[in-house]
Design a protein around this motif. Structure first.
Motif, PDB file in Angstrom:
ATOM      1  N   ILE A 144       0.902  -1.277  -0.058  1.00 52.07           N
ATOM      2  CA  ILE A 144      -0.234  -0.141   0.016  1.00 52.07           C
ATOM      3  C   ILE A 144       0.752   0.939   0.366  1.00 52.07           C
ATOM      4  O   ILE A 144       0.907   2.262  -0.202  1.00 52.07           O
ATOM      5  N   MET A 145       1.601   1.338   0.585  1.00 51.46           N
ATOM      6  CA  MET A 145       2.604   2.618   0.843  1.00 51.46           C
ATOM      7  C   MET A 145       3.683   2.943  -0.558  1.00 51.46           C
ATOM      8  O   MET A 145       4.105   3.906  -0.928  1.00 51.46           O
ATOM      9  N   PHE A 146       3.788   1.771  -1.427  1.00 50.53           N
ATOM     10  CA  PHE A 146       4.587   1.801  -2.257  1.00 50.53           C
ATOM     11  C   PHE A 146       3.219   2.090  -3.334  1.00 50.53           C
ATOM     12  O   PHE A 146       3.531   2.940  -4.735  1.00 50.53           O
ATOM     13  N   ILE A 147       2.196   1.780  -3.952  1.00 52.98           N
ATOM     14  CA  ILE A 147       1.416   2.118  -4.916  1.00 52.98           C
ATOM     15  C   ILE A 147       1.066   2.980  -4.265  1.00 52.98           C
ATOM     16  O   ILE A 147       0.549   4.262  -5.120  1.00 52.98           O
ATOM     17  N   LEU A 148       0.689   3.943  -2.882  1.00 54.45           N
ATOM     18  CA  LEU A 148       0.313   5.652  -1.809  1.00 54.45           C
ATOM     19  C   LEU A 148       1.357   6.270  -3.188  1.00 54.45           C
ATOM     20  O   LEU A 148       1.341   7.570  -3.636  1.00 54.45           O
ATOM     21  N   LEU A 149       2.914   5.665  -3.061  1.00 55.29           N
ATOM     22  CA  LEU A 149       4.056   6.745  -3.470  1.00 55.29           C
ATOM     23  C   LEU A 149       3.529   6.969  -4.975  1.00 55.29           C
ATOM     24  O   LEU A 149       3.647   7.798  -4.898  1.00 55.29           O
ATOM     25  N   ALA A 176       8.862  15.667  -1.495  1.00 56.49           N
ATOM     26  CA  ALA A 176       8.400  15.361   0.293  1.00 56.49           C
ATOM     27  C   ALA A 176       7.752  14.519   1.159  1.00 56.49           C
ATOM     28  O   ALA A 176       7.000  14.164   1.636  1.00 56.49           O
ATOM     29  N   VAL A 177       6.350  15.132   0.600  1.00 54.41           N
ATOM     30  CA  VAL A 177       4.953  14.970   0.457  1.00 54.41           C
ATOM     31  C   VAL A 177       4.955  13.874   0.225  1.00 54.41           C
ATOM     32  O   VAL A 177       4.004  12.615   1.585  1.00 54.41           O
ATOM     33  N   ALA A 178       4.970  13.114  -1.234  1.00 53.75           N
ATOM     34  CA  ALA A 178       4.422  11.539  -1.434  1.00 53.75           C
ATOM     35  C   ALA A 178       5.653  10.545  -0.769  1.00 53.75           C
ATOM     36  O   ALA A 178       5.011  10.064  -0.282  1.00 53.75           O
ATOM     37  N   LEU A 179       7.345  10.998  -0.360  1.00 54.76           N
ATOM     38  CA  LEU A 179       7.538  10.182   0.908  1.00 54.76           C
ATOM     39  C   LEU A 179       7.207  10.258   2.001  1.00 54.76           C
ATOM     40  O   LEU A 179       6.542   8.719   2.766  1.00 54.76           O
ATOM     41  N   ALA A 180       6.589  11.353   2.828  1.00 49.65           N
ATOM     42  CA  ALA A 180       5.825  10.969   3.954  1.00 49.65           C
ATOM     43  C   ALA A 180       4.622  11.084   4.277  1.00 49.65           C
ATOM     44  O   ALA A 180       4.430  10.485   4.663  1.00 49.65           O
ATOM     45  N   SER A 225       2.994   8.667   2.152  1.00 47.04           N
ATOM     46  CA  SER A 225       3.679   7.539   1.410  1.00 47.04           C
ATOM     47  C   SER A 225       3.097   6.688   3.214  1.00 47.04           C
ATOM     48  O   SER A 225       3.322   5.517   3.315  1.00 47.04           O
ATOM     49  N   SER A 226       4.756   6.824   4.164  1.00 45.61           N
ATOM     50  CA  SER A 226       5.246   6.730   4.683  1.00 45.61           C
ATOM     51  C   SER A 226       4.261   6.672   6.376  1.00 45.61           C
ATOM     52  O   SER A 226       4.330   5.735   6.876  1.00 45.61           O
ATOM     53  N   LEU A 227       3.424   7.633   6.619  1.00 51.34           N
ATOM     54  CA  LEU A 227       2.347   7.893   7.246  1.00 51.34           C
ATOM     55  C   LEU A 227       1.712   7.104   7.549  1.00 51.34           C
ATOM     56  O   LEU A 227       1.202   6.908   8.446  1.00 51.34           O
ATOM     57  N   VAL A 228       1.083   7.053   5.940  1.00 51.07           N
ATOM     58  CA  VAL A 228       0.245   6.273   5.881  1.00 51.07           C
ATOM     59  C   VAL A 228       0.293   4.551   6.394  1.00 51.07           C
ATOM     60  O   VAL A 228      -0.097   3.165   6.915  1.00 51.07           O
ATOM     61  N   TYR A 229       1.506   3.789   5.906  1.00 51.05           N
ATOM     62  CA  TYR A 229       1.481   2.917   6.488  1.00 51.05           C
ATOM     63  C   TYR A 229       2.087   2.427   8.088  1.00 51.05           C
ATOM     64  O   TYR A 229       1.756   1.871   8.238  1.00 51.05           O
ATOM     65  N   LEU A 230       2.602   3.694   8.713  1.00 51.79           N
ATOM     66  CA  LEU A 230       3.346   3.539   9.937  1.00 51.79           C
ATOM     67  C   LEU A 230       1.357   3.530  10.796  1.00 51.79           C
ATOM     68  O   LEU A 230       1.147   3.073  11.565  1.00 51.79           O
ATOM     69  N   ILE A 231       0.248   4.311  10.210  1.00 49.64           N
ATOM     70  CA  ILE A 231      -0.717   4.294  10.370  1.00 49.64           C
ATOM     71  C   ILE A 231      -1.985   2.959  10.327  1.00 49.64           C
ATOM     72  O   ILE A 231      -2.184   2.087  10.840  1.00 49.64           O
ATOM     73  N   ILE A 232      -2.025   2.505   9.093  1.00 49.46           N
ATOM     74  CA  ILE A 232      -1.526   0.769   9.213  1.00 49.46           C
ATOM     75  C   ILE A 232      -1.268  -0.374   9.798  1.00 49.46           C
ATOM     76  O   ILE A 232      -1.699  -1.114  10.350  1.00 49.46           O
ATOM     77  N   ILE A 245      11.556   2.114   7.129  1.00 48.71           N
ATOM     78  CA  ILE A 245      10.463   1.133   6.946  1.00 48.71           C
ATOM     79  C   ILE A 245      11.156   0.191   6.472  1.00 48.71           C
ATOM     80  O   ILE A 245      10.578  -0.980   6.502  1.00 48.71           O
ATOM     81  N   LEU A 246      11.536   0.567   4.718  1.00 47.61           N
ATOM     82  CA  LEU A 246      12.596  -0.404   4.083  1.00 47.61           C
ATOM     83  C   LEU A 246      13.152  -1.263   4.790  1.00 47.61           C
ATOM     84  O   LEU A 246      12.849  -2.370   4.565  1.00 47.61           O
ATOM     85  N   THR A 247      14.043  -0.788   5.723  1.00 44.18           N
ATOM     86  CA  THR A 247      15.105  -1.138   6.010  1.00 44.18           C
ATOM     87  C   THR A 247      14.274  -2.595   7.326  1.00 44.18           C
ATOM     88  O   THR A 247      14.463  -3.587   7.789  1.00 44.18           O
ATOM     89  N   ALA A 248      12.871  -1.717   7.885  1.00 43.91           N
ATOM     90  CA  ALA A 248      12.650  -2.796   9.193  1.00 43.91           C
ATOM     91  C   ALA A 248      11.227  -3.477   8.782  1.00 43.91           C
ATOM     92  O   ALA A 248      12.156  -4.746   9.443  1.00 43.91           O
ATOM     93  N   ASN A 249      11.697  -3.775   7.024  1.00 41.36           N
ATOM     94  CA  ASN A 249      10.378  -4.857   7.056  1.00 41.36           C
ATOM     95  C   ASN A 249      11.831  -5.555   6.422  1.00 41.36           C
ATOM     96  O   ASN A 249      11.372  -6.546   5.326  1.00 41.36           O
ATOM     97  N   GLN A 250      13.757  -5.442   6.436  1.00 45.21           N
ATOM     98  CA  GLN A 250      14.257  -6.409   5.226  1.00 45.21           C
ATOM     99  C   GLN A 250      14.038  -6.180   4.145  1.00 45.21           C
ATOM    100  O   GLN A 250      14.146  -7.334   3.709  1.00 45.21           O
ATOM    101  N   SER A 251      13.487  -4.779   3.519  1.00 46.67           N
ATOM    102  CA  SER A 251      13.049  -4.896   2.244  1.00 46.67           C
ATOM    103  C   SER A 251      14.822  -5.724   1.255  1.00 46.67           C
ATOM    104  O   SER A 251      14.435  -5.889   0.161  1.00 46.67           O
TER     105      SER A 251
END
Length: 425
Positions: A5-10, A21-25, A27-34, A290-296
């Motif tokens: 979802i984060m990548f799609i939103l980005l 900056a808005v796109a990155l922040a 999409s990241s905020l939506v990921y944190l909430i989900i 977020i990518l690091t935390a998910n071991q992407s």
């Protein structure tokens, strides 16, 4: 699922034209909430992302470039390049490249080169009877030399993220930058032969001497920066401060072309540019966390290494990935996101991180010459009054010599590693 979802939103935000900056922040905020994580962690990671001493070099190198532009230094550099290589067939094309090489040692940014020198170069070439498309194309291509030859803002950011010596990265960019200049001058020579472009002027020792005298002090800027870093006199961050101090001395005391009004405008431009860059760096830091935390990075590395363990094939795959990303994403954001993903793979197959840095930055510079982002093309479209689509068409042939240099650098590592290995033994 949350990561998808984060990548799609980005992607959706970027396609809709939202600031990077808005796109990155966003999409990241939506990921944190989900994911059920506290949104405050986003602020913590943004602050940590910009809390770096080497990043202090960014506003100072930006300010040095603005001071050189505002203080009339670009005209002196252009005149020196004109006296040096203007006698060659297609003289002003060669002057265009030569001026970019010299200015690269002062600004460290392709957009600054295009905006500062571009106006002078395109006007001179138009007045001399060159086709506007040729003038725009060579100006756009030569501006990409700026972030390769030190100082370089993208290399500073890469060094911070990859934890690599910025001094070594700066030295690693010298030979590649000169190779880019040679390749572009060869392209100019070919065009000049086919279209019978004129020499700008006859070679004159006295004219070269006069131009050298006028441009000598500005041309000492890269000598001070590289000499100070390589001898250990100061760090890259301190070198940026020295560049600003030297630019102020030239503009205020030597040439007296800077006024209080100029300084205020330069300061505000520097603050505005720095704020935009830092917002992108901070937002991209959250995205990378977020990518690091998910071991992407590990998952991608395992996938790539499961496909092949051939070092050169992996380098080629990296080049394709960075080139595609560079076409759609701003350079600073691309560096912040891609480097944490590519670096572990590079370590696994034995790619030197300094070598990787040069490949990544040059790849991303090509992205500045391609739509839809193509920041250099947008700048030159405004400067020249040529439609964006025509700028794209005019620049396309000059991608060929740059791609050739990119492949040489990718598969002959010593072209970029020889100098840092020699001076950092």
């Amino acid at each position: 699922m949350s990561l998808a979802i984060m990548f799609i939103l980005l992607a959706v935000l970027l396609v809709c034209g939202a600031p990077v900056a808005v796109a990155l922040a966003g999409s990241s905020l939506v990921y944190l909430i989900i994911a059920g994580m506290p949104p405050i962690s986003m602020l913590h990671n943004m602050i940590n992302g910009v809390n770096s001493f080497p990043l202090l070099a960014v506003p100072f190198f930006i300010m040095a470039g603005h001071l050189m532009n505002t203080g009339g230094i670009t005209v002196r550099i252009f005149n020196f390049a004109r006296a040096l290589v203007g006698w060659l067939p297609g003289g002003l094309g060669h002057v265009n490249v030569g001026a970019s090489v010299i200015f690269a040692g002062m600004s460290g940014a392709a957009v600054a080169d295009a905006g500062g020198l571009g106006n002078v170069e395109i006007k001179a070439m138009r007045d001399a009877g060159y086709e506007t498309g040729f003038a725009v194309g060579i100006t756009a291509a030569s501006s990409t030399i700026g972030p390769i030859i030190p100082p370089s803002l993208p290399l500073v950011l890469y060094g911070v993220i990859a934890q690599v010596s910025i001094g070594q990265l700066f030295l690693a960019g010298v030979v590649p930058g000169l190779l880019m200049a040679v390749a572009l001058m060869a392209m100019v020579a070919w065009y000049s032969h086919r279209r019978n472009y004129p020499r700008d002027r006859a070679f004159s020792l006295s004219g070269l001497g006069t131009a050298s005298k006028d441009a000598f002090l500005p041309m000492m800027t890269p000598v001070i920066i590289i000499g100070g870093i390589s001898t250990g006199l100061f760090t890259p961050t301190e070198a940026a401060v020295a560049a600003v101090a030297y630019s102020l001395v030239l503009g205020l005391a030597v040439y007296r072309t800077l006024t209080i009004r100029h300084l205020l405008r330069v300061t505000m431009d520097t603050v505005e540019t720095t704020a935009a860059i830092m917002l992108i760096v901070g937002a991209a830091a959250v995205f990378a966390w977020i990518l690091t935390a998910n071991q992407s990075a590990q998952h991608l590395g395992n996938f790539v290494l499961g496909f092949t363990d051939n070092k050169y094939l992996i380098i080629f795959m990296m080049m394709v990935l960075v080139l595609i990303v560079g076409c759609f994403m701003e350079t600073i954001a691309a560096i912040t996101i891609l480097v944490p993903v590519l670096l572990p793979i590079a370590h696994t197959v034995g790619i030197d991180p300094v070598h990787l840095g040069i490949i990544v930055i040059l790849n991303l510079m090509l992205g500045l010459l391609t739509p839809p982002v193509g920041m250099v093309l947008y700048v030159l479209s405004r400067v020249s009054g040529v439609r964006f689509e025509e700028c794209v068409k005019a620049t396309a042939p000059f991608l060929i010599p740059l791609l050739i240099v990119l492949f040489l650098l990718a598969f002959i590592p010593q072209l970029s590693l020889a100098l840092p290995q020699l001076l950092y033994r």
